[in-house]
Design a protein around this motif. Structure first.
Motif, PDB file in Angstrom:
ATOM      1  N   ASP A 141     -36.269  13.625  63.732  1.00 18.75           N
ATOM      2  CA  ASP A 141     -35.830  14.309  64.944  1.00 18.75           C
ATOM      3  C   ASP A 141     -36.452  13.580  66.132  1.00 18.75           C
ATOM      4  OD1 ASP A 141     -35.390  15.907  67.134  1.00 18.75           O
ATOM      5  OD2 ASP A 141     -35.900  17.784  66.144  1.00 18.75           O
ATOM      6  N   PRO A 142     -35.692  12.745  66.825  1.00 20.75           N
ATOM      7  CA  PRO A 142     -36.298  11.936  67.896  1.00 20.75           C
ATOM      8  C   PRO A 142     -36.793  12.762  69.074  1.00 20.75           C
ATOM      9  CG  PRO A 142     -33.911  11.648  67.839  1.00 20.75           C
ATOM     10  CD  PRO A 142     -34.270  12.443  66.625  1.00 20.75           C
ATOM     11  N   GLU A 143     -36.280  13.991  69.264  1.00 23.49           N
ATOM     12  CA  GLU A 143     -36.722  14.812  70.389  1.00 23.49           C
ATOM     13  C   GLU A 143     -38.124  15.368  70.160  1.00 23.49           C
ATOM     14  OE1 GLU A 143     -33.956  17.812  71.496  1.00 23.49           O
ATOM     15  OE2 GLU A 143     -32.320  16.405  71.851  1.00 23.49           O
ATOM     16  N   SER A 144     -38.366  15.908  68.969  1.00 23.77           N
ATOM     17  CA  SER A 144     -39.686  16.472  68.666  1.00 23.77           C
ATOM     18  C   SER A 144     -40.615  15.470  67.997  1.00 23.77           C
ATOM     19  CB  SER A 144     -39.534  17.686  67.752  1.00 23.77           C
ATOM     20  OG  SER A 144     -39.023  17.293  66.489  1.00 23.77           O
ATOM     21  N   ALA A 145     -40.055  14.319  67.580  1.00 24.78           N
ATOM     22  CA  ALA A 145     -40.793  13.299  66.810  1.00 24.78           C
ATOM     23  C   ALA A 145     -41.306  13.876  65.490  1.00 24.78           C
ATOM     24  CB  ALA A 145     -41.929  12.700  67.616  1.00 24.78           C
ATOM     25  N   ALA A 146     -40.597  14.870  64.955  1.00 21.54           N
ATOM     26  CA  ALA A 146     -40.929  15.410  63.636  1.00 21.54           C
ATOM     27  C   ALA A 146     -40.084  14.704  62.586  1.00 21.54           C
ATOM     28  CB  ALA A 146     -40.681  16.912  63.595  1.00 21.54           C
ATOM     29  N   VAL A 147     -40.669  14.476  61.421  1.00 24.17           N
ATOM     30  CA  VAL A 147     -40.004  13.720  60.366  1.00 24.17           C
ATOM     31  C   VAL A 147     -40.073  14.518  59.073  1.00 24.17           C
ATOM     32  CG1 VAL A 147     -39.866  11.512  59.161  1.00 24.17           C
ATOM     33  CG2 VAL A 147     -40.801  11.604  61.483  1.00 24.17           C
ATOM     34  N   ARG A 148     -38.910  14.849  58.520  1.00 22.23           N
ATOM     35  CA  ARG A 148     -38.825  15.549  57.234  1.00 22.23           C
ATOM     36  C   ARG A 148     -38.696  14.505  56.134  1.00 22.23           C
ATOM     37  NH1 ARG A 148     -39.950  20.624  55.666  1.00 22.23           N
ATOM     38  NH2 ARG A 148     -38.893  21.429  57.542  1.00 22.23           N
ATOM     39  N   VAL A 149     -39.592  14.560  55.142  1.00 22.27           N
ATOM     40  CA  VAL A 149     -39.687  13.518  54.116  1.00 22.27           C
ATOM     41  C   VAL A 149     -39.733  14.163  52.734  1.00 22.27           C
ATOM     42  CG1 VAL A 149     -41.060  11.581  53.238  1.00 22.27           C
ATOM     43  CG2 VAL A 149     -40.942  12.016  55.709  1.00 22.27           C
ATOM     44  N   GLU A 150     -38.896  13.684  51.828  1.00 18.60           N
ATOM     45  CA  GLU A 150     -38.951  14.150  50.443  1.00 18.60           C
ATOM     46  C   GLU A 150     -40.014  13.360  49.671  1.00 18.60           C
ATOM     47  OE1 GLU A 150     -34.923  14.105  48.849  1.00 18.60           O
ATOM     48  OE2 GLU A 150     -34.700  16.202  49.445  1.00 18.60           O
ATOM     49  N   PRO A 151     -40.495  13.901  48.542  1.00 18.29           N
ATOM     50  CA  PRO A 151     -41.720  13.379  47.919  1.00 18.29           C
ATOM     51  C   PRO A 151     -41.564  12.086  47.133  1.00 18.29           C
ATOM     52  CG  PRO A 151     -40.844  15.201  46.631  1.00 18.29           C
ATOM     53  CD  PRO A 151     -40.021  15.137  47.877  1.00 18.29           C
ATOM     54  N   GLY A 152     -40.337  11.587  46.948  1.00 19.89           N
ATOM     55  CA  GLY A 152     -40.179  10.315  46.256  1.00 19.89           C
ATOM     56  C   GLY A 152     -40.256   9.114  47.163  1.00 19.89           C
ATOM     57  N   CYS A 153     -40.408   9.344  48.461  1.00 19.48           N
ATOM     58  CA  CYS A 153     -40.409   8.245  49.434  1.00 19.48           C
ATOM     59  C   CYS A 153     -41.709   7.464  49.405  1.00 19.48           C
ATOM     60  CB  CYS A 153     -40.203   8.793  50.840  1.00 19.48           C
ATOM     61  SG  CYS A 153     -38.591   9.527  51.123  1.00 19.48           S
ATOM     62  N   THR A 154     -41.601   6.185  49.680  1.00 22.23           N
ATOM     63  CA  THR A 154     -42.778   5.366  49.954  1.00 22.23           C
ATOM     64  C   THR A 154     -43.015   5.340  51.458  1.00 22.23           C
ATOM     65  OG1 THR A 154     -41.524   3.318  50.193  1.00 22.23           O
ATOM     66  CG2 THR A 154     -42.265   3.906  47.961  1.00 22.23           C
ATOM     67  N   SER A 155     -44.208   4.930  51.840  1.00 21.56           N
ATOM     68  CA  SER A 155     -44.496   4.874  53.271  1.00 21.56           C
ATOM     69  C   SER A 155     -43.616   3.841  53.964  1.00 21.56           C
ATOM     70  CB  SER A 155     -45.977   4.576  53.511  1.00 21.56           C
ATOM     71  OG  SER A 155     -46.345   3.328  52.957  1.00 21.56           O
ATOM     72  N   GLY A 156     -43.260   2.773  53.266  1.00 20.53           N
ATOM     73  CA  GLY A 156     -42.377   1.764  53.849  1.00 20.53           C
ATOM     74  C   GLY A 156     -40.990   2.303  54.124  1.00 20.53           C
ATOM     75  N   GLU A 157     -40.502   3.167  53.258  1.00 23.12           N
ATOM     76  CA  GLU A 157     -39.186   3.770  53.484  1.00 23.12           C
ATOM     77  C   GLU A 157     -39.208   4.686  54.700  1.00 23.12           C
ATOM     78  OE1 GLU A 157     -37.763   3.624  48.797  1.00 23.12           O
ATOM     79  OE2 GLU A 157     -38.854   5.369  49.574  1.00 23.12           O
ATOM     80  N   VAL A 158     -40.314   5.412  54.882  1.00 21.25           N
ATOM     81  CA  VAL A 158     -40.437   6.259  56.070  1.00 21.25           C
ATOM     82  C   VAL A 158     -40.586   5.389  57.314  1.00 21.25           C
ATOM     83  CG1 VAL A 158     -41.739   8.103  57.189  1.00 21.25           C
ATOM     84  CG2 VAL A 158     -41.438   8.118  54.699  1.00 21.25           C
ATOM     85  N   ASP A 159     -41.367   4.312  57.217  1.00 18.90           N
ATOM     86  CA  ASP A 159     -41.505   3.389  58.349  1.00 18.90           C
ATOM     87  C   ASP A 159     -40.137   2.870  58.802  1.00 18.90           C
ATOM     88  OD1 ASP A 159     -44.281   3.551  58.401  1.00 18.90           O
ATOM     89  OD2 ASP A 159     -44.559   1.774  57.151  1.00 18.90           O
TER      90      ASP A 159
END
Length: 464
Positions: free
Chosen positions: A98-116
């Motif tokens: 969410d670019p307005e709040s800068a909140a990021v919803r992430v599921e537990p199979g993600c790596t940090s690189g995928e979130v980056d």
């Protein structure tokens, strides 16, 4: 386990139920640490939270020990289990920014690189670690330290809420206003309390950074470590620099004249104006001898996070030992240098990650993470491709750790602990928060279903 039982389980399962007879079993059971070789009875590769609930219920009803696998990076192998159930979350990779709040919803199979990758498009980053292949779930639940820690705190300090499947199959939200005791325990207490199926993080403005590695010959290690120790506390919190005792990898792109040489390194990330970062590091570097190489420069933050991925692929032999460090005396530095010189392989290392700055702004009892008074988190990583070297790796890691223990605090970061640490060391790692953790464990997992971890057992006398 009988095929009929697995077949019944799989009928209501959206993901994949993988038994020992399935053709994909051998690949599915492998984890990041090649030293771990376990054969679970069944791997439940979940597609969603409903699958996680079904898997937890299946494991509990059939009396199976259950391991939770996110990214599969667990050093001691807690992401798998012998003759039990692996609740595999690696397919759950949803990310929403969410670019307005800068909140990021992430599921537990993600790596940090995928979130980056997802956040960088909006000029944002969540404070994670230093390797992009690390799983978000395990990193977060253990605390989470990395390049952005001094400025923005631990990963858990940026966790807003989590969705959790409990041991009884229930599904709850954990936040400061929903089940706040569970939310407190999740922030550093590891996988003891449930399976997180969704994380909500606060991201921060991080786009292009100034950083990278600088390596000196080992003969300058004492000088570099002392200068680093004295410089960092006075530096702006935007400067995230860790020090390491390493070997120059004998491969491209490293300069051939340095191949195989023992070295001392500073690896830097400045998450402010790049000109400021250059000027700050220049002040430090001018007090030090010429390095073997200086590869600091301006780069996108995800590029810095990926720099060391090629040197640590899945399947290497790993043995980790960690400790929290309050002060780095000259005597401690000398012991570090002496022990690091005995490294059994070219990719074995010692790192000191700074955990000051914003980490100290959070009270010791505000989260379960138990080392707000420390200034560094140390890791000794004994690493090699060959299984034949496993005994040597363990011996070096243990002897190095014993030698520097008199200079460290009593506990260590749970994500840097192996299976042989002992209950006393785990208690020391949580300090005054340990008793409260046992109370939360007793409330949410009284039968200790979630025990394949750095285990915090429920209080004596709780129902079993």
């Amino acid at each position: 386990m009988e095929n009929a039982v697995l077949s019944t389980f799989g009928q209501g399962f959206r993901g994949a139920v993988i038994g020992r007879d399935d053709p994909g079993y051998e690949d599915a059971r492998k984890v990041y640490n090649g030293m771990i070789d376990k054969r679970p009875l069944v791997i439940a590769r979940c597609a969603d939270a409903a699958d996680v609930i079904a898997a937890v219920n299946f494991g509990r009803e059939n009396g199976l020990p259950a391991a939770i696998r996110g990214g599969g990076h667990s050093g001691p192998g807690h992401c798998t289990v012998e003759d039990g159930l692996v609740i595999d979350l690696s397919s759950m990779k949803g990310i929403r920014v969410d670019p307005e709040s800068a909140a990021v919803r992430v599921e537990p199979g993600c790596t940090s690189g995928e979130v980056d990758h997802a956040t960088h498009a909006f000029g944002l980053a969540v404070p994670f670690g230093i390797v992009s292949t690390t799983g978000v779930a395990g990193l977060t639940l253990g605390g989470g330290t990395g390049y952005l820690t001094r400025k923005y705190g631990l990963t858990i300090d940026n966790l807003i809420e989590a969705d959790v499947v409990l041991a009884n199959g229930g599904f709850v939200k954990a936040s400061k206003t929903h089940n706040p005791d569970l939310f407190w325990a999740l922030r550093g207490g590891g996988g003891n309390f449930g399976v997180v199926t969704s994380f909500l993080f606060q991201a921060h403005k991080v786009g292009t950074v100034y950083g990278g590695p600088v390596f000196w010959e080992a003969k300058y290690a004492r000088e570099v470590m002392r200068a680093y120790r004295d410089f960092l506390p006075k530096a702006p919190v935007e400067l995230g620099t860790f020090v390491g005792l390493k070997t120059v990898p004998p491969t491209d792109p490293f300069p051939r004249e340095g191949w195989g040489k023992r070295a001392c390194a500073l690896i830097t990330c400045y998450c402010g104006p790049t000109g400021e970062g250059e000027a700050i590091m220049a002040r430090l570097l001018k007090t030090l001898p010429p390095p073997i190489f200086n590869w600091m420069g301006v780069m996108p933050f995800p590029t810095l996070q990926r720099l060391f991925d090629p040197f640590f692929p899945k399947g290497l032999q790993w043995y980790w030992k960690g400790a929290f460090v309050r002060s780095l005396s000259d005597q401690a530095i000398d012991v570090h240098i002496a022990e690091a010189a005995k490294a059994p392989s070219a990719i074995s290392l010692m790192h000191l990650y700074p955990i000051d700055g914003a980490v100290h702004d959070v009270a010791a009892d505000e989260t379960a993470w138990g080392a707000r008074e420390a200034n560094w988190s140390m890791v000794i990583a004994a690493v090699d491709p060959s299984p034949a070297k496993a005994p040597e790796l363990k011996q070096w890691g243990r002897s190095y750790w014993q030698a520097v223990s008199p200079y460290n605090l009593g506990g260590s970061y749970v994500n840097f602990m192996m299976q042989d640490e002992g209950d006393a060391h785990l208690r020391a790692s949580y300090g005054g928060n340990y008793t409260r953790l046992t109370a939360v464990k007793t409330k949410y997992d009284p039968r200790n279903f979630f025990r394949v971890n750095q285990n915090i057992p429920p209080q004596p006398g709780s129902p079993r």
